[in-house]
Write a protein that holds these residues in place. Structure first.
Motif, PDB file in Angstrom:
ATOM      1  N   ARG A   1       0.813  -1.218   0.000  1.00  0.00           N
ATOM      2  CA  ARG A   1       0.000   0.000   0.000  1.00  0.00           C
ATOM      3  C   ARG A   1       0.849   1.272   0.000  1.00  0.00           C
ATOM      4  N   GLN A   2       1.895   1.301   0.793  1.00  0.00           N
ATOM      5  CA  GLN A   2       2.738   2.488   0.861  1.00  0.00           C
ATOM      6  C   GLN A   2       3.390   2.777  -0.489  1.00  0.00           C
ATOM      7  N   ALA A   3       3.925   1.744  -1.136  1.00  0.00           N
ATOM      8  CA  ALA A   3       4.562   1.914  -2.439  1.00  0.00           C
ATOM      9  C   ALA A   3       3.534   2.283  -3.509  1.00  0.00           C
ATOM     10  N   GLU A   4       2.342   1.724  -3.401  1.00  0.00           N
ATOM     11  CA  GLU A   4       1.277   2.037  -4.363  1.00  0.00           C
ATOM     12  C   GLU A   4       0.906   3.519  -4.293  1.00  0.00           C
TER      13      GLU A   4
ATOM     14  N   ASN B   1      -6.176   6.203 -10.707  1.00  0.00           N
ATOM     15  CA  ASN B   1      -7.369   5.395 -10.419  1.00  0.00           C
ATOM     16  C   ASN B   1      -7.083   4.129  -9.623  1.00  0.00           C
ATOM     17  N   ARG B   2      -6.265   4.258  -8.585  1.00  0.00           N
ATOM     18  CA  ARG B   2      -5.989   3.109  -7.729  1.00  0.00           C
ATOM     19  C   ARG B   2      -7.253   2.672  -7.004  1.00  0.00           C
ATOM     20  N   ARG B   3      -7.482   1.373  -6.938  1.00  0.00           N
ATOM     21  CA  ARG B   3      -8.644   0.824  -6.219  1.00  0.00           C
ATOM     22  C   ARG B   3      -8.207  -0.345  -5.349  1.00  0.00           C
ATOM     23  N   ASP B   4      -8.804  -0.455  -4.172  1.00  0.00           N
ATOM     24  CA  ASP B   4      -8.632  -1.653  -3.359  1.00  0.00           C
ATOM     25  C   ASP B   4      -9.392  -2.793  -4.031  1.00  0.00           C
ATOM     26  N   VAL B   5      -8.810  -3.987  -4.043  1.00  0.00           N
ATOM     27  CA  VAL B   5      -9.435  -5.120  -4.719  1.00  0.00           C
ATOM     28  C   VAL B   5      -9.794  -6.231  -3.737  1.00  0.00           C
ATOM     29  N   MET B   6      -8.808  -6.689  -2.978  1.00  0.00           N
ATOM     30  CA  MET B   6      -9.005  -7.874  -2.145  1.00  0.00           C
ATOM     31  C   MET B   6      -7.907  -7.910  -1.091  1.00  0.00           C
ATOM     32  N   TYR B   7      -7.965  -8.912  -0.253  1.00  0.00           N
ATOM     33  CA  TYR B   7      -6.923  -9.090   0.759  1.00  0.00           C
ATOM     34  C   TYR B   7      -6.815 -10.551   1.144  1.00  0.00           C
ATOM     35  N   ASN B   8      -5.678 -10.897   1.694  1.00  0.00           N
ATOM     36  CA  ASN B   8      -5.517 -12.167   2.405  1.00  0.00           C
ATOM     37  C   ASN B   8      -4.521 -11.900   3.523  1.00  0.00           C
ATOM     38  N   ASP B   9      -3.716 -12.856   3.900  1.00  0.00           N
ATOM     39  CA  ASP B   9      -2.765 -12.588   4.977  1.00  0.00           C
ATOM     40  C   ASP B   9      -1.469 -13.343   4.762  1.00  0.00           C
TER      41      ASP B   9
ATOM     42  N   ARG C   1      -0.667  -7.583  12.052  1.00  0.00           N
ATOM     43  CA  ARG C   1       0.472  -7.047  11.308  1.00  0.00           C
ATOM     44  C   ARG C   1       0.713  -7.811  10.008  1.00  0.00           C
ATOM     45  N   MET C   2       0.097  -8.978   9.871  1.00  0.00           N
ATOM     46  CA  MET C   2       0.294  -9.789   8.675  1.00  0.00           C
ATOM     47  C   MET C   2      -0.853  -9.646   7.669  1.00  0.00           C
ATOM     48  N   PHE C   3      -1.670  -8.620   7.859  1.00  0.00           N
ATOM     49  CA  PHE C   3      -2.741  -8.305   6.905  1.00  0.00           C
ATOM     50  C   PHE C   3      -2.122  -7.940   5.561  1.00  0.00           C
ATOM     51  N   ASN C   4      -2.695  -8.428   4.465  1.00  0.00           N
ATOM     52  CA  ASN C   4      -2.065  -8.300   3.150  1.00  0.00           C
ATOM     53  C   ASN C   4      -3.076  -7.837   2.094  1.00  0.00           C
ATOM     54  N   PRO C   5      -3.262  -6.513   1.931  1.00  0.00           N
ATOM     55  CA  PRO C   5      -4.237  -5.991   0.950  1.00  0.00           C
ATOM     56  C   PRO C   5      -3.624  -5.816  -0.440  1.00  0.00           C
ATOM     57  N   TYR C   6      -4.449  -5.959  -1.468  1.00  0.00           N
ATOM     58  CA  TYR C   6      -4.027  -5.811  -2.858  1.00  0.00           C
ATOM     59  C   TYR C   6      -4.743  -4.623  -3.498  1.00  0.00           C
ATOM     60  N   GLY C   7      -3.994  -3.876  -4.341  1.00  0.00           N
ATOM     61  CA  GLY C   7      -4.583  -2.759  -5.064  1.00  0.00           C
ATOM     62  C   GLY C   7      -4.287  -2.859  -6.550  1.00  0.00           C
ATOM     63  N   VAL C   8      -5.181  -2.289  -7.361  1.00  0.00           N
ATOM     64  CA  VAL C   8      -4.987  -2.269  -8.812  1.00  0.00           C
ATOM     65  C   VAL C   8      -4.866  -0.814  -9.255  1.00  0.00           C
ATOM     66  N   ILE C   9      -3.930  -0.540 -10.168  1.00  0.00           N
ATOM     67  CA  ILE C   9      -3.643   0.825 -10.605  1.00  0.00           C
ATOM     68  C   ILE C   9      -3.413   0.837 -12.113  1.00  0.00           C
ATOM     69  N   ALA C  10      -4.026   1.797 -12.794  1.00  0.00           N
ATOM     70  CA  ALA C  10      -3.766   1.998 -14.222  1.00  0.00           C
ATOM     71  C   ALA C  10      -2.545   2.892 -14.391  1.00  0.00           C
ATOM     72  N   VAL C  11      -1.737   2.607 -15.390  1.00  0.00           N
ATOM     73  CA  VAL C  11      -0.612   3.479 -15.713  1.00  0.00           C
ATOM     74  C   VAL C  11      -1.171   4.802 -16.243  1.00  0.00           C
ATOM     75  N   ASN C  12      -0.537   5.897 -15.868  1.00  0.00           N
ATOM     76  CA  ASN C  12      -1.021   7.233 -16.231  1.00  0.00           C
ATOM     77  C   ASN C  12      -0.900   7.457 -17.746  1.00  0.00           C
ATOM     78  N   PRO C  13      -2.017   7.626 -18.463  1.00  0.00           N
ATOM     79  CA  PRO C  13      -1.950   7.810 -19.916  1.00  0.00           C
ATOM     80  C   PRO C  13      -1.323   9.140 -20.315  1.00  0.00           C
ATOM     81  N   LYS C  14      -1.265  10.098 -19.403  1.00  0.00           N
ATOM     82  CA  LYS C  14      -0.602  11.366 -19.717  1.00  0.00           C
ATOM     83  C   LYS C  14       0.906  11.187 -19.816  1.00  0.00           C
ATOM     84  N   ARG C  15       1.423  10.192 -19.076  1.00  0.00           N
ATOM     85  CA  ARG C  15       2.853   9.870 -19.167  1.00  0.00           C
ATOM     86  C   ARG C  15       3.131   9.018 -20.400  1.00  0.00           C
TER      87      ARG C  15
END
Length: 274
Positions: free
Chosen positions: A87-90, A101-109, A218-232
């Motif tokens: 999450r921090q790097a995202e 347009n980052r979105r939370d998708v799912m999680y596991n651990d 502390r072992m919670f593991n969330p996943y996010g999806v992000i589109a690459v910026n089309p302006k770049r």
């Protein structure tokens, strides 16, 4: 007769050009997805992506690497969308203008797995920092991914919180490999490792390892999806990236993720809708 033959030649050329056009058009619609190895090794993407491809008419090319490498590929415009778990790097990736347009998708651990002999006496524990402290104190063999993945970044954070230096430690092995390969190595070496639960479920029978520590927040593991910026990178398949992002958050996508239950065990849980 000559005129008829000449006409046929023109038709043949036209057909070749038409096929080339459609081939190029279809290739342009391919969607390049860089994702963490856990979504691939676990079998999740093989289970859910065909549904998206059939619905959208888009072929997804999966590039399975660690989170750090996935974000670097996106930063360079080499992929269209990323599905990762740091999450921090995202958030830093989006803040730097590389993604949108980052979105939370799912999680596991995450879980700590190890040999049945359990030389560090971790079995039944629920506290990850205490377990890591015992591994270091007893100098029990530990295999790290060492590949700048989300898993390795999480592991590094535990050692840092404890103030334990692992570099050069004789009991610590930095493999530089994906999760599946590290689990195989840990099984062969009778060592401990940190893994996401989903990948371990796919490799458990091959390694002989067991889950020894689990349940720590502390072992919670969330996943996010992000589109690459089309302006770049205007040439990326931004429409396809957004189609995947929307589908993952839709009823169909959420249902597909929840339905992925190898051997009856649910390995990924969709993020609650807001």
């Amino acid at each position: 007769m000559a005129r008829a033959f000449f006409g046929c030649g023109h038709w043949a050329t036209a057909i070749v050009l038409l096929l080339a056009f459609f081939s190029t058009h279809l290739a342009a619609r391919d969607l390049r997805l860089a994702t963490t190895t856990s979504t691939d090794n676990s079998g999740l993407l093989r289970a859910i992506l065909p549904q998206f491809e059939l619905q959208q008419g888009i072929r997804v090319q999966v590039i399975s690497v660690g989170t750090g490498k996935a974000l670097k590929l996106a930063e360079n415009g080499d992929v269209d969308v990323v599905l990762v778990h740091d999450r921090q790097a995202e958030e830093a990736f989006v803040a730097a203008g590389h993604g949108v347009n980052r979105r939370d998708v799912m999680y596991n651990d995450f879980v700590i797995v190890g040999p049945a002999s359990d030389p560090a006496a971790l079995r039944g524990g629920k506290e990850v920092l205490g377990a890591f402290r015992q591994i270091a104190a007893r100098q029990a063999r530990f295999v790290s991914r060492g590949d700048d993945s989300g898993t390795e970044r999480m592991e590094r954070s535990y050692w840092q919180q404890l103030g334990i230096a692992t570099k050069g430690a004789p009991w610590y092995v930095s493999a530089g490999l994906g999760m599946g390969e590290v689990l195989t190595m840990a099984g062969e070496m009778q060592a401990y490792t940190l893994t996401d639960r989903a990948t371990f479920a796919s490799y458990k029978t091959r390694t002989g390892l067991a889950i020894l520590v689990q349940g720590d927040p502390r072992m919670f593991n969330p996943y996010g999806v992000i589109a690459v910026n089309p302006k770049r990178y205007p040439e990326i398949n931004f429409a396809g990236a957004m189609a995947l992002i929307e589908w993952l958050g839709s009823a169909a996508g959420r249902s597909a993720i929840s339905a992925f239950r190898p051997n009856g065990e649910q390995l990924f849980f969709v993020t609650p809708a807001r």
